[in-house]
Scaffold this motif. Structure first.
Motif, short mmCIF file in Angstrom:
data_model
loop_
_atom_site.label_atom_id
_atom_site.label_comp_id
_atom_site.label_asym_id
_atom_site.label_seq_id
_atom_site.Cartn_x
_atom_site.Cartn_y
_atom_site.Cartn_z
N GLY A 1 6.52 -5.28 -6.95
CA GLY A 1 6.82 -6.50 -6.20
C GLY A 1 5.72 -6.94 -5.27
O GLY A 1 5.63 -8.10 -4.90
N GLY A 2 4.88 -6.00 -4.87
CA GLY A 2 3.73 -6.34 -4.03
C GLY A 2 4.08 -6.86 -2.66
O GLY A 2 3.38 -7.74 -2.12
N VAL A 3 5.14 -6.33 -2.04
CA VAL A 3 5.51 -6.79 -0.69
C VAL A 3 4.38 -6.47 0.28
O VAL A 3 3.81 -5.38 0.28
CB VAL A 3 6.81 -6.11 -0.22
CG1 VAL A 3 7.14 -6.52 1.22
CG2 VAL A 3 7.97 -6.48 -1.15
N ARG A 4 4.05 -7.47 1.12
CA ARG A 4 2.97 -7.34 2.09
C ARG A 4 3.51 -7.55 3.50
O ARG A 4 4.58 -8.16 3.68
CB ARG A 4 1.87 -8.34 1.79
CG ARG A 4 1.16 -8.09 0.46
CD ARG A 4 0.16 -9.18 0.14
NE ARG A 4 0.83 -10.46 -0.12
CZ ARG A 4 0.19 -11.54 -0.58
NH1 ARG A 4 -1.11 -11.49 -0.82
NH2 ARG A 4 0.86 -12.65 -0.80
N PRO A 5 2.79 -7.06 4.50
CA PRO A 5 3.24 -7.26 5.89
C PRO A 5 3.50 -8.74 6.18
O PRO A 5 2.70 -9.61 5.83
CB PRO A 5 2.06 -6.73 6.72
CG PRO A 5 1.43 -5.71 5.84
CD PRO A 5 1.55 -6.26 4.44
N GLY A 6 4.66 -9.00 6.79
CA GLY A 6 5.02 -10.37 7.16
C GLY A 6 5.78 -11.13 6.10
O GLY A 6 6.25 -12.25 6.35
N ASP A 7 5.95 -10.57 4.89
CA ASP A 7 6.67 -11.27 3.83
C ASP A 7 8.15 -11.43 4.14
O ASP A 7 8.75 -10.59 4.82
CB ASP A 7 6.55 -10.50 2.50
CG ASP A 7 5.28 -10.82 1.74
OD1 ASP A 7 4.56 -11.75 2.14
OD2 ASP A 7 5.01 -10.14 0.72
#
Length: 378
Positions: free
Chosen positions: A181-187
């Motif tokens: 899913g590639g969740v990144r900080p702030g998503d």
């Protein structure tokens, strides 16, 4: 040798717990004394016919135990080692393994066929019927023989009745959030379905630094549990339209990442519609093998540049990620204890699945009796 196991003989039948015969491990195989096994919905898909497996079969794929003996050529584990199962073995030499996608290893084709990799069976009942092994491991048996590629050695101080969860549910959920899913900080993140897999997607999104994590489920108890694992908002689609809820929360933009862990065409369509421009939806729930279509407007992919992708075992490399996620549990960054709603004996396995299907459990765990006096000292 003799072992107790839970056998499924046909579609839409109940587990039969009985003593069966188990062969000694052959070359490249390992005999494991199971301490615990998680109750995962994936097994039930093969009992209902949503997915196809060769029956009769001993199911269970989320297990942990202690190595009893090893066959010829096995060098990475020895008797007494604590291990967690990998339900997707990896050969290390095929195109997918050498390319870093061990979860797509060609050996995965053997997981529902029944026999071991060499084409022969290890289990049989007293009538002489050969019993297949789900994912080559069959953790719904107190003893099991598995390929050496299917066991990952772990530190013996981990409690195996919790460590078993990283064999499937935790790695699949956390890996789906971070890797696929590639969740990144702030998503901003939305998770459709917060059962055993979806709850770990919530955990993974929190670990990755997501700002908002929206849990969507028709079970209000699960929505409350999701807050324990990191959900910042919850929505029951029987009360509120989840796509509209996501749009309102993000001022009409949509979420950056959505995850579908329910396995229905409707929720897959909702996961795509809830996205912002350029967002990504990741499907991890298993729909029927013959599901023909999903309600998605293809223009979403062109005009909004959205992405729809899938996730198998979270894109994880079990030999690396199983020990890594146990370290995260050790440090308090992953919560395994609250995932387990109830524990059962093997003879209660039908009750365990009844509880899962009725929405009473996040994860049920089968604990084998020998392990009660301390699995840390085999």
């Amino acid at each position: 040798m003799r072992t107790r196991a839970a056998v499924i003989y046909g579609l839409h039948t109940r587990f039969e717990v009985k003593e069966v015969e188990l062969d000694e491990p052959g070359p490249n195989e390992v005999l494991v004394h199971l301490a615990a096994s998680g109750i995962c919905h994936s097994d039930m898909h093969n009992v209902t016919g949503d997915q196809i497996a060769a029956l009769p079969m001993i199911f269970g794929h989320e297990g942990a135990g202690v190595v009893e003996t090893v066959g010829a050529n096995v060098t990475h584990v020895q008797p007494g080692d604590h291990v967690v199962m990998s339900y997707l073995p990896s050969c290390g030499t095929c195109r997918w393994c050498t390319g870093g996608q061990t979860n797509l290893c060609d050996l995965g084709a053997y997981t529902v066929l029944g026999p071991q990799i060499d084409g022969t069976y290890r289990f049989r009942d007293d009538e002489g019927t050969e019993l297949g092994q789900f994912c080559l491991v069959s953790t719904f048996s107190e003893w099991t023989v598995v390929p050496g590629q299917s066991v990952v050695k772990v530190d013996p101080h981990y409690r195996l009745e919790r460590a078993c969860l990283v064999a499937c549910g935790v790695t699949t959920g956390v890996g789906t959030a971070i890797y696929r899913g590639g969740v990144r900080p702030g998503d901003d993140v939305m998770v459709f379905g917060v059962g055993g897999i979806g709850m770990n997607i919530v955990q993974g999104a929190k670990l990755a630094g997501a700002k908002r994590i929206i849990a969507c489920d028709i079970n209000d108890w699960k929505l409350e549990q999701a807050k324990i694992f990191g959900a910042t908002h919850t929505v029951n689609p029987n009360i509120t339209d989840p796509v509209e809820f996501a749009n309102q929360l993000t001022w009409g933009v949509g979420v950056d990442r959505s995850f579908e862990a329910v396995a229905t065409p409707e929720t897959i369509g909702q996961a795509v519609r809830a996205l912002r421009k350029g967002g990504q939806a990741t499907v991890v729930g298993l729909t029927r093998h013959d599901q023909p279509d999903i309600p998605i407007n293809p223009s979403d992919f062109v005009l909004w540049q959205k992405t729809l992708t899938g996730s198998l075992n979270g894109g994880c490399n079990p030999r690396n990620d199983i020990p890594a996620m146990l370290k995260l549990w050790d440090s308090g960054q992953l919560n395994l204890d609250d995932l387990v709603t109830n524990e059962y004996r093997l003879e209660q396995i039908n009750d365990a699945y009844d509880d899962l299907l009725s929405g009473k459990n996040l994860r049920g765990v089968i604990r084998y009796e020998w392990a009660d006096n301390g699995v840390d000292t085999p």
